[in-house]
Enzyme design. Structure first.
Site, PDB file in Angstrom:
ATOM      1  N   GLY A   9       0.807  -1.215   0.000  1.00  0.00           N
ATOM      2  CA  GLY A   9       0.000   0.000   0.000  1.00  0.00           C
ATOM      3  C   GLY A   9       0.837   1.260   0.000  1.00  0.00           C
ATOM      4  N   MET A  14      -1.549   7.057   3.016  1.00  0.00           N
ATOM      5  CA  MET A  14      -1.064   6.514   4.281  1.00  0.00           C
ATOM      6  C   MET A  14       0.259   5.788   4.066  1.00  0.00           C
ATOM      7  SD  MET A  14      -1.813   6.175   7.551  1.00  0.00           S
ATOM      8  CE  MET A  14      -1.620   5.067   8.954  1.00  0.00           C
ATOM      9  N   THR A 100      -5.162  -1.954   8.673  1.00  0.00           N
ATOM     10  CA  THR A 100      -6.411  -1.872   7.915  1.00  0.00           C
ATOM     11  C   THR A 100      -7.537  -2.479   8.728  1.00  0.00           C
ATOM     12  OG1 THR A 100      -5.181  -2.089   5.841  1.00  0.00           O
ATOM     13  CG2 THR A 100      -7.546  -2.509   5.758  1.00  0.00           C
ATOM     14  N   PHE A 128      -3.839   3.588  14.282  1.00  0.00           N
ATOM     15  CA  PHE A 128      -2.471   3.767  14.758  1.00  0.00           C
ATOM     16  C   PHE A 128      -2.296   5.019  15.609  1.00  0.00           C
ATOM     17  CE2 PHE A 128      -1.040   1.006  11.123  1.00  0.00           C
ATOM     18  CZ  PHE A 128      -0.347   0.082  11.880  1.00  0.00           C
ATOM     19  N   HIS A 155     -15.473   9.808   8.908  1.00  0.00           N
ATOM     20  CA  HIS A 155     -14.294   9.604   8.077  1.00  0.00           C
ATOM     21  C   HIS A 155     -14.482  10.218   6.689  1.00  0.00           C
ATOM     22  CE1 HIS A 155     -13.349   6.614  11.178  1.00  0.00           C
ATOM     23  NE2 HIS A 155     -12.117   6.660  10.745  1.00  0.00           N
ATOM     24  N   LYS A 159     -13.331   6.048   2.431  1.00  0.00           N
ATOM     25  CA  LYS A 159     -13.244   4.893   3.320  1.00  0.00           C
ATOM     26  C   LYS A 159     -14.283   3.855   2.913  1.00  0.00           C
ATOM     27  CE  LYS A 159     -13.137   3.571   8.221  1.00  0.00           C
ATOM     28  NZ  LYS A 159     -11.894   2.799   8.058  1.00  0.00           N
TER      29      LYS A 159
END
Length: 267
Positions: A9, A14, A100, A128, A155, A159
């Site tokens: 990713g 991110m 994730t 995180f 969000h 998402k």
């Protein structure tokens, strides 16, 4: 010892932020990227190039492992990719750090079983952010005394999963101390489907998806004549990086399955 990290990713926002944070951290190095395309090309600052700049992209984790020998696979993709990636990583002797949400209870159980069989770390972090984890822990503490709870998570509109992994994790933590009971009026009438949100262990979770948001959550705990609201907001993906680095370091020290960053911090 330098911890060698491969990132799945890395092309996402991110992933590119994590790559920069790891590269700047002492004792860590990004050695490769795992992707479903662009094999043999290079990832650099969120872009892909044919020039040997940044880190080499692999579509095969087996080949990546043979050539780069990573210690940790940091996976920031999606639930469909995360689950097989984590299984394969642990089978190859690579610690797995998953950032994730959206994994099912069955998938989490299988990852835990494999982690225990192999004696290798698998750290699942729905969020995180250290601040978000503290929010969850504080909410669980408050639920000892205020057991009527509703959660609103907000969000960005890209998402995929709803409710968020953070919201579900918060409800799970609260459920460990909350006496199960019916919330709201016993004869409540819902005239529009979903108006009262998702029911997770007796608590309601409401999901908001809008452009302009990143990651936000508030836990509302009601009592007779009072309301306690515990809220956390992430305005920049840099807020997740201390947790990313912590999980990577801890994966080298804990040959076990860990579901939630709250198990790695003291509060």
């Amino acid at each position: 010892m330098t911890i060698r990290v491969a990132i799945a990713g890395i092309r996402g926002r991110m992933g590119s932020t994590a790559a920069a944070a790891i590269s700047e951290a002492a004792g860590m190095k990004v050695v490769a990227a795992l992707d479903y395309k662009y094999d043999g090309m290079y990832a650099s600052e969120g872009t892909v190039t044919a020039e040997p700049a940044g880190v080499r992209i692999y579509t095969s984790l087996v080949e990546l492992n043979e050539q780069q020998q990573p210690d940790v696979l940091l996976d920031l993709t999606d639930p469909e990719a995360v689950f097989p990636n984590a299984r394969k990583a642990m089978a190859l002797g690579i610690c797995s750090v998953v950032g994730t949400s959206g994994l099912t209870i069955e998938e989490l159980g299988q990852l835990q079983e494999l982690s225990e069989q192999k004696g290798i770390a698998c750290i699942i972090a729905p969020n995180f952010s250290i601040g978000a984890v503290l929010m969850m822990k504080f909410a669980a503490q408050a639920a000892h005394y205020l057991g009527d709870v509703e959660i609103i998570e907000m969000h960005h509109d890209r998402k995929l999963d709803a409710p968020s992994g953070t919201a579900v994790k918060t409800a799970d933590m609260i459920a460990q101390v909350r006496t199960p009971h019916l919330q709201g009026h016993p004869d409540e009438q819902v005239h529009a489907y979903g108006a009262r949100g998702a029911d997770v262990q007796g608590m309601k979770i409401h999901s908001v998806r809008l452009p302009g948001l990143l990651a936000h959550q508030q836990v509302m705990l009601g009592g007779e004549g009072e309301l306690l609201t515990i809220r956390h907001d992430s305005f920049d993906r840099k807020s997740f990086m201390p947790g990313v680095l912590l999980a990577i370091r801890e994966s080298m020290q804990r040959p076990e399955f860990v579901n939630g960053l709250e198990h790695l911090i003291q509060a």
